[in-house]
Design a protein around this motif. Structure first.
Motif, PDB file in Angstrom:
ATOM      1  N   GLY B  41     -10.639   8.919   9.451  1.00 42.21           N
ATOM      2  CA  GLY B  41     -10.675   8.707   8.012  1.00 42.21           C
ATOM      3  C   GLY B  41     -11.547   7.542   7.624  1.00 42.21           C
ATOM      4  O   GLY B  41     -12.283   6.994   8.453  1.00 42.21           O
ATOM      5  N   VAL B  42     -11.464   7.158   6.369  1.00 35.71           N
ATOM      6  CA  VAL B  42     -12.294   6.095   5.818  1.00 35.71           C
ATOM      7  C   VAL B  42     -11.368   4.959   5.402  1.00 35.71           C
ATOM      8  O   VAL B  42     -10.292   5.200   4.859  1.00 35.71           O
ATOM      9  N   CYS B  43     -11.798   3.726   5.654  1.00 38.17           N
ATOM     10  CA  CYS B  43     -10.932   2.597   5.351  1.00 38.17           C
ATOM     11  C   CYS B  43     -11.025   2.218   3.871  1.00 38.17           C
ATOM     12  O   CYS B  43     -11.972   2.596   3.164  1.00 38.17           O
ATOM     13  N   VAL B  44     -10.038   1.466   3.441  1.00 33.64           N
ATOM     14  CA  VAL B  44      -9.903   1.148   2.017  1.00 33.64           C
ATOM     15  C   VAL B  44     -11.099   0.355   1.503  1.00 33.64           C
ATOM     16  O   VAL B  44     -11.576   0.591   0.391  1.00 33.64           O
ATOM     17  N   THR B  57      -6.926  -1.661  -7.158  1.00 32.68           N
ATOM     18  CA  THR B  57      -6.927  -0.329  -7.765  1.00 32.68           C
ATOM     19  C   THR B  57      -7.167   0.751  -6.719  1.00 32.68           C
ATOM     20  O   THR B  57      -6.452   1.764  -6.690  1.00 32.68           O
ATOM     21  N   ALA B  58      -8.112   0.531  -5.851  1.00 28.30           N
ATOM     22  CA  ALA B  58      -8.396   1.525  -4.820  1.00 28.30           C
ATOM     23  C   ALA B  58      -7.151   1.783  -3.983  1.00 28.30           C
ATOM     24  O   ALA B  58      -6.777   2.938  -3.733  1.00 28.30           O
ATOM     25  N   SER B  59      -6.501   0.715  -3.573  1.00 27.85           N
ATOM     26  CA  SER B  59      -5.310   0.851  -2.742  1.00 27.85           C
ATOM     27  C   SER B  59      -4.230   1.640  -3.474  1.00 27.85           C
ATOM     28  O   SER B  59      -3.597   2.539  -2.911  1.00 27.85           O
ATOM     29  N   GLN B  60      -4.040   1.313  -4.744  1.00 23.54           N
ATOM     30  CA  GLN B  60      -3.015   2.025  -5.516  1.00 23.54           C
ATOM     31  C   GLN B  60      -3.367   3.503  -5.685  1.00 23.54           C
ATOM     32  O   GLN B  60      -2.498   4.370  -5.571  1.00 23.54           O
ATOM     33  N   TYR B  61      -4.608   3.790  -5.952  1.00 23.52           N
ATOM     34  CA  TYR B  61      -5.010   5.186  -6.140  1.00 23.52           C
ATOM     35  C   TYR B  61      -4.837   5.982  -4.849  1.00 23.52           C
ATOM     36  O   TYR B  61      -4.411   7.134  -4.869  1.00 23.52           O
ATOM     37  N   LEU B  62      -5.155   5.344  -3.736  1.00 19.53           N
ATOM     38  CA  LEU B  62      -4.972   6.035  -2.458  1.00 19.53           C
ATOM     39  C   LEU B  62      -3.499   6.315  -2.214  1.00 19.53           C
ATOM     40  O   LEU B  62      -3.111   7.373  -1.719  1.00 19.53           O
ATOM     41  N   SER B  63      -2.672   5.365  -2.614  1.00 16.82           N
ATOM     42  CA  SER B  63      -1.223   5.545  -2.522  1.00 16.82           C
ATOM     43  C   SER B  63      -0.750   6.746  -3.332  1.00 16.82           C
ATOM     44  O   SER B  63       0.074   7.541  -2.875  1.00 16.82           O
ATOM     45  N   ILE B  64      -1.280   6.850  -4.533  1.00 19.20           N
ATOM     46  CA  ILE B  64      -0.900   7.960  -5.410  1.00 19.20           C
ATOM     47  C   ILE B  64      -1.320   9.296  -4.789  1.00 19.20           C
ATOM     48  O   ILE B  64      -0.543  10.255  -4.770  1.00 19.20           O
ATOM     49  N   SER B  72      -3.751  11.629   3.899  1.00 22.11           N
ATOM     50  CA  SER B  72      -2.845  10.973   4.842  1.00 22.11           C
ATOM     51  C   SER B  72      -3.485   9.674   5.302  1.00 22.11           C
ATOM     52  O   SER B  72      -4.704   9.516   5.227  1.00 22.11           O
ATOM     53  N   ALA B  73      -2.652   8.746   5.751  1.00 17.94           N
ATOM     54  CA  ALA B  73      -3.135   7.425   6.118  1.00 17.94           C
ATOM     55  C   ALA B  73      -2.817   7.150   7.583  1.00 17.94           C
ATOM     56  O   ALA B  73      -1.792   7.579   8.095  1.00 17.94           O
ATOM     57  N   THR B  74      -3.744   6.444   8.214  1.00 16.89           N
ATOM     58  CA  THR B  74      -3.519   6.018   9.597  1.00 16.89           C
ATOM     59  C   THR B  74      -3.851   4.541   9.690  1.00 16.89           C
ATOM     60  O   THR B  74      -4.956   4.142   9.322  1.00 16.89           O
ATOM     61  N   ARG B  75      -2.903   3.756  10.128  1.00 19.56           N
ATOM     62  CA  ARG B  75      -3.190   2.331  10.309  1.00 19.56           C
ATOM     63  C   ARG B  75      -3.674   2.093  11.732  1.00 19.56           C
ATOM     64  O   ARG B  75      -3.035   2.489  12.692  1.00 19.56           O
ATOM     65  N   LYS B  78      -6.308  -3.827  11.664  1.00 14.96           N
ATOM     66  CA  LYS B  78      -6.276  -4.337  10.298  1.00 14.96           C
ATOM     67  C   LYS B  78      -6.538  -3.249   9.273  1.00 14.96           C
ATOM     68  O   LYS B  78      -6.293  -3.427   8.093  1.00 14.96           O
ATOM     69  N   TRP B  79      -7.064  -2.133   9.744  1.00 17.96           N
ATOM     70  CA  TRP B  79      -7.539  -1.130   8.792  1.00 17.96           C
ATOM     71  C   TRP B  79      -6.558   0.007   8.548  1.00 17.96           C
ATOM     72  O   TRP B  79      -5.814   0.387   9.446  1.00 17.96           O
ATOM     73  N   THR B  80      -6.568   0.518   7.337  1.00 17.25           N
ATOM     74  CA  THR B  80      -5.867   1.760   7.059  1.00 17.25           C
ATOM     75  C   THR B  80      -6.929   2.796   6.715  1.00 17.25           C
ATOM     76  O   THR B  80      -7.752   2.577   5.835  1.00 17.25           O
ATOM     77  N   TYR B  81      -6.906   3.874   7.439  1.00 15.22           N
ATOM     78  CA  TYR B  81      -7.890   4.930   7.233  1.00 15.22           C
ATOM     79  C   TYR B  81      -7.252   6.085   6.496  1.00 15.22           C
ATOM     80  O   TYR B  81      -6.178   6.554   6.870  1.00 15.22           O
ATOM     81  N   TYR B  82      -7.924   6.517   5.458  1.00 17.96           N
ATOM     82  CA  TYR B  82      -7.429   7.642   4.672  1.00 17.96           C
ATOM     83  C   TYR B  82      -8.321   8.856   4.869  1.00 17.96           C
ATOM     84  O   TYR B  82      -9.546   8.733   4.892  1.00 17.96           O
TER      85      TYR B  82
END
Lengths: 100, 100
Positions: B41-44, B57-64, B72-75, B78-82
């Motif tokens: 995936g791509v990181c935040v 905002t980006a983080s919140q939108y990805l959450s939504i 889906s997210a993969t940590r 340090k990175w979370t990939y979506y």
DNA sequence: TCATTATATCGACGTTTTCCGATATGTCAA
DNA sequence: TTGACATATCGGAAAACGTCGATATAATGA
């Protein structure tokens, strides 16, 4: 066909409910004096009644569905009859299917 | 699968844009040190950068989008990939196709 | 352990949406 | 024409959303 307007129109329980009811008008609404529920549509009063919201809200929600292209309206005398625009809905869903 | 949450998530230009970009990550994002953009995936930060909005905002939108089941997210460190959840999206669109 | 970096969460504030009551408009029938 | 009814529109209060800056948390490496 503004996709975002469609999604906004669909982001509301009551409006989804209306669309659902209009799938099978004879199942959900009383027959109307000399009007074919299926061919012509259902009038605002009947939708208001089932919605359990005010006439004002029902009318506005129908407007939103119409602007999104999901339903069409026909005025006959005092009544405005709303029905699903199945053609448009097919285009919309196939567009979503293809582009989402 | 809460349909309304899905429609709400899709009722926003920026979030639709993110979904669009994630269809083809290598086309829209820089390659990442030892991470397969497509598989992981791509990181935040990268999404933030392209969005032209704040990291918050980006983080919140990805959450939504995630709560709606669209990504889906993969940590990893340090990175979370979506990434898009194509399985889920297929189910959602086919569900819309069938029930709208 | 500390500084640094990536991400998430909190609190705020303006904008939009939800839903209402009141009122205007359109249509028919008397 | 007037009255009655169906629908649309206007104006508003409360809730939700969009977006930000500030801060908290998590992970890494020096």
């Amino acid at each position: 066909m503004d996709t975002i307007e469609v999604f906004k129109a669909l982001s509301n329980e009551a409006r989804l409910q209306i669309l659902e009811w209009l799938k099978d008008p004879t199942a959900y609404f009383r027959p109307q004096e000399g009007v074919d529920l299926v061919e012509i549509g259902v009038c605002v009063s009947q939708i208001t009644e089932k919605l359990n919201m005010t006439q004002s809200t029902a009318s506005q929600y129908l407007s939103i569905l119409q602007r999104a292209g999901l339903v069409s309206a026909t005025r006959l005398g005092k009544w405005t009859y709303y029905k699903r625009d199945e053609e448009a809905i097919k285009k919309i869903t196939s567009n979503i299917q293809q582009n989402l």
